[in-house]
Design a protein around this motif. Sequence first.
Motif, PDB file in Angstrom:
ATOM      1  N   GLN A 414       0.814  -1.220   0.000  1.00 48.38           N
ATOM      2  CA  GLN A 414       0.000   0.000   0.000  1.00 48.38           C
ATOM      3  C   GLN A 414       0.845   1.266   0.000  1.00 48.38           C
ATOM      4  OE1 GLN A 414      -3.451   0.290   2.631  1.00 48.38           O
ATOM      5  NE2 GLN A 414      -4.522  -0.325   0.792  1.00 48.38           N
ATOM      6  N   ALA A 415       2.041   1.197   0.574  1.00 47.06           N
ATOM      7  CA  ALA A 415       2.895   2.383   0.599  1.00 47.06           C
ATOM      8  C   ALA A 415       3.229   2.858  -0.810  1.00 47.06           C
ATOM      9  CB  ALA A 415       4.190   2.079   1.355  1.00 47.06           C
ATOM     10  N   PHE A 416       3.242   1.930  -1.771  1.00 40.29           N
ATOM     11  CA  PHE A 416       3.536   2.303  -3.155  1.00 40.29           C
ATOM     12  C   PHE A 416       2.273   2.447  -3.989  1.00 40.29           C
ATOM     13  CE2 PHE A 416       4.540   1.014  -7.603  1.00 40.29           C
ATOM     14  CZ  PHE A 416       5.301   2.126  -7.939  1.00 40.29           C
ATOM     15  N   GLY A 417       1.350   1.494  -3.884  1.00 44.77           N
ATOM     16  CA  GLY A 417       0.231   1.455  -4.811  1.00 44.77           C
ATOM     17  C   GLY A 417      -1.095   1.954  -4.290  1.00 44.77           C
ATOM     18  N   GLY A 418      -1.177   2.346  -3.006  1.00 44.86           N
ATOM     19  CA  GLY A 418      -2.491   2.673  -2.478  1.00 44.86           C
ATOM     20  C   GLY A 418      -2.532   3.747  -1.417  1.00 44.86           C
ATOM     21  N   THR A 419      -1.584   4.698  -1.447  1.00 42.22           N
ATOM     22  CA  THR A 419      -1.553   5.734  -0.414  1.00 42.22           C
ATOM     23  C   THR A 419      -1.642   7.120  -1.040  1.00 42.22           C
ATOM     24  OG1 THR A 419      -0.187   4.354   1.026  1.00 42.22           O
ATOM     25  CG2 THR A 419      -0.238   6.706   1.518  1.00 42.22           C
ATOM     26  N   PRO A 420      -2.658   7.906  -0.672  1.00 41.63           N
ATOM     27  CA  PRO A 420      -2.772   9.258  -1.213  1.00 41.63           C
ATOM     28  C   PRO A 420      -1.516  10.079  -0.933  1.00 41.63           C
ATOM     29  CG  PRO A 420      -4.803   8.635  -0.101  1.00 41.63           C
ATOM     30  CD  PRO A 420      -3.798   7.563   0.204  1.00 41.63           C
ATOM     31  N   GLY A 421      -1.052  10.793  -1.956  1.00 39.47           N
ATOM     32  CA  GLY A 421       0.090  11.678  -1.790  1.00 39.47           C
ATOM     33  C   GLY A 421       1.434  10.994  -1.770  1.00 39.47           C
ATOM     34  N   LYS A 422       1.463   9.691  -2.032  1.00 39.66           N
ATOM     35  CA  LYS A 422       2.727   8.967  -1.996  1.00 39.66           C
ATOM     36  C   LYS A 422       2.805   7.968  -3.141  1.00 39.66           C
ATOM     37  CE  LYS A 422       3.407   9.205   3.032  1.00 39.66           C
ATOM     38  NZ  LYS A 422       3.633   8.409   4.284  1.00 39.66           N
ATOM     39  N   GLY A 423       4.005   7.442  -3.369  1.00 37.29           N
ATOM     40  CA  GLY A 423       4.204   6.336  -4.284  1.00 37.29           C
ATOM     41  C   GLY A 423       3.666   6.578  -5.684  1.00 37.29           C
ATOM     42  N   GLU A 424       3.036   5.547  -6.224  1.00 37.48           N
ATOM     43  CA  GLU A 424       2.573   5.596  -7.608  1.00 37.48           C
ATOM     44  C   GLU A 424       1.493   6.659  -7.804  1.00 37.48           C
ATOM     45  OE1 GLU A 424       1.013   2.546 -11.115  1.00 37.48           O
ATOM     46  OE2 GLU A 424       1.158   1.833  -9.051  1.00 37.48           O
ATOM     47  N   TRP A 425       0.621   6.821  -6.824  1.00 39.20           N
ATOM     48  CA  TRP A 425      -0.437   7.828  -6.954  1.00 39.20           C
ATOM     49  C   TRP A 425       0.177   9.222  -7.160  1.00 39.20           C
ATOM     50  CZ3 TRP A 425      -5.130   6.912  -3.156  1.00 39.20           C
ATOM     51  CH2 TRP A 425      -5.622   5.603  -3.354  1.00 39.20           C
ATOM     52  N   LYS A 426       1.129   9.568  -6.294  1.00 36.55           N
ATOM     53  CA  LYS A 426       1.744  10.906  -6.360  1.00 36.55           C
ATOM     54  C   LYS A 426       2.589  11.053  -7.627  1.00 36.55           C
ATOM     55  CE  LYS A 426       2.988  14.956  -4.601  1.00 36.55           C
ATOM     56  NZ  LYS A 426       4.059  15.401  -5.490  1.00 36.55           N
ATOM     57  N   ALA A 427       3.345  10.031  -7.994  1.00 32.32           N
ATOM     58  CA  ALA A 427       4.198  10.125  -9.179  1.00 32.32           C
ATOM     59  C   ALA A 427       3.374  10.358 -10.435  1.00 32.32           C
ATOM     60  CB  ALA A 427       5.041   8.864  -9.321  1.00 32.32           C
ATOM     61  N   LEU A 428       2.230   9.702 -10.548  1.00 28.24           N
ATOM     62  CA  LEU A 428       1.400   9.878 -11.737  1.00 28.24           C
ATOM     63  C   LEU A 428       0.624  11.198 -11.695  1.00 28.24           C
ATOM     64  CD1 LEU A 428       0.178   6.242 -12.462  1.00 28.24           C
ATOM     65  CD2 LEU A 428       1.942   7.563 -13.633  1.00 28.24           C
ATOM     66  N   GLN A 429       0.304  11.677 -10.505  1.00 33.95           N
ATOM     67  CA  GLN A 429      -0.284  13.011 -10.416  1.00 33.95           C
ATOM     68  C   GLN A 429       0.725  14.061 -10.883  1.00 33.95           C
ATOM     69  OE1 GLN A 429      -1.501  12.769  -6.266  1.00 33.95           O
ATOM     70  NE2 GLN A 429      -3.666  12.762  -6.843  1.00 33.95           N
ATOM     71  N   ASP A 430       1.978  13.898 -10.485  1.00 37.08           N
ATOM     72  CA  ASP A 430       3.023  14.817 -10.943  1.00 37.08           C
ATOM     73  C   ASP A 430       3.232  14.691 -12.453  1.00 37.08           C
ATOM     74  OD1 ASP A 430       3.365  15.669  -8.351  1.00 37.08           O
ATOM     75  OD2 ASP A 430       5.162  14.473  -7.977  1.00 37.08           O
ATOM     76  N   PHE A 431       3.083  13.468 -12.977  1.00 36.86           N
ATOM     77  CA  PHE A 431       3.242  13.258 -14.412  1.00 36.86           C
ATOM     78  C   PHE A 431       2.095  13.900 -15.187  1.00 36.86           C
ATOM     79  CE2 PHE A 431       2.692  10.508 -18.246  1.00 36.86           C
ATOM     80  CZ  PHE A 431       3.869  10.876 -18.889  1.00 36.86           C
ATOM     81  N   LEU A 432       0.888  13.842 -14.641  1.00 38.80           N
ATOM     82  CA  LEU A 432      -0.249  14.523 -15.279  1.00 38.80           C
ATOM     83  C   LEU A 432       0.039  16.024 -15.369  1.00 38.80           C
ATOM     84  CD1 LEU A 432      -3.185  14.577 -16.362  1.00 38.80           C
ATOM     85  CD2 LEU A 432      -3.959  14.676 -13.985  1.00 38.80           C
ATOM     86  N   LYS A 433       0.674  16.547 -14.345  1.00 36.82           N
ATOM     87  CA  LYS A 433       1.018  17.966 -14.312  1.00 36.82           C
ATOM     88  C   LYS A 433       2.137  18.297 -15.305  1.00 36.82           C
ATOM     89  CE  LYS A 433       1.319  19.456 -10.173  1.00 36.82           C
ATOM     90  NZ  LYS A 433       1.837  19.730  -8.804  1.00 36.82           N
TER      91      LYS A 433
END
Length: 455
Positions: A414-433
């Motif tokens: 979950q630290a990588f694939g399922g935590t708001p503001g961290k891991g894959e979620w955050k990296a792809l949000q930054d990539f969308l930006k």
Amino acid sequence: MATPRTRGAARAAAALAAGVLAVSLTACGGDDDGGDEDKSGGTGGTGTTVTLPRLDGESLEVAAVWTGTEQANFKKVLAEFEKRTGAKVTFVPAQDPIINFLGSKIAGGAPPDVAMLPQPGAIKQAVERNWAKPLGAGAQAELAKNYSPGWQDIGKVDGKQYGVYYKAANKSLIWYNTQVFENAGAAEPKTWDELLTTARTVYDSGVTPFSVGGADGWTLTDWFENVYLSQAGPEKYDQLAKHEIKWTDPSVKEALTTLAEIWGKKDYVAGGASGALQTEFPASVTQTFTGGDQPKAGMVYEGDFVQVNIGETKAKVGTDAKVFPFPAVGDAPPVVSGGDAAVILRDSEAAQALATFLASPDAARVQAKLGGYLSPNKSVPDSAYPNEVQREMAKALIDAGDDFRFDMSDQAPQAFGGTPGKGEWKALQDFLKNPEDVAGTQAKLEADAAAAYGN
């Protein structure tokens, strides 16, 4: 050369794609009952196939992250269990990541009896922390009778059964506003290149092509997984899911570059990147189906559960809102599944009875008729679903058997694939930006994955 599993996945993809394509053209409105009676017994389509003990005076708490209509519908399932057993069941709203929420409850000495875990990775963590309790004979018997081996296996840890996958999702769908498509003269695409053409056609008609719920990082991981599975193939997908290959692999670069063809296209995402990053998933759906033929966007990507949020608008599924399979980026369209599993945290007769109930078709039939829900339980009749769209999706899910790929981020820690503001979620949000920064995104994903997986 394709392996048997690769060929099976391609066949499953084709079957699911054909089913959804057919229904997108022929489906009736969301209130259609199809004239198809559920002959599985009982009244109201609920039926009775599993015997449950009387549990008068017993009480249970069930935790899940579900909100809104989804939570309300699940509470009706719990009410049916109460009616059948005499037990009192309380729904406990949880927050993401649910593992952290459960950890605080357990530390305080008040864990819920049962938790609905949305990730296989979370089940594994619950077992490793000695929180989860194995399923008893009753639940295992229902699983053996009603579930394919693949859906049983993803609820196992080290060969022991801990999870009942009560809810499933087809996460390889794109929904569209039919008025927008008709006005633009747009067609349902079957390939990625055709999707780009459709997007351009919608854009030229004066409507932004896509609505993206970027405030919820899981929607972005789902976008990536569909592109990656179709483009890189099932074997690479499995390797990346287990972190057997690095996120700096060329296949990840290729998938991110492909995604950027939409995410990086000026005016293709409603509100731009900044607007998308402030848009939560429910709003990404409703803004696609409100405003008549001038909504904020013409299309929204996400799973079958989008129907719940469409139901909050005046749009009708099958007429105002239609759906097509996520287009093929590579040789075959992707078929990505997700789901939620019931896991026992406090072992008792009542908790085991609830797990048994959730593994039976009885529970699934209650929620199926309410819409916005799919069950991997093969004993649930198609007629239990409220409209032709859902009946076709349910049939395709069951017909696919074990030839599916489970949501990659849900398989991760979950630290990588399922935590708001961290891991894959955050990296792809930054990539969308900043979708030009493919290399930087890969490096961040790999660093976070290595830390979470411990390798």
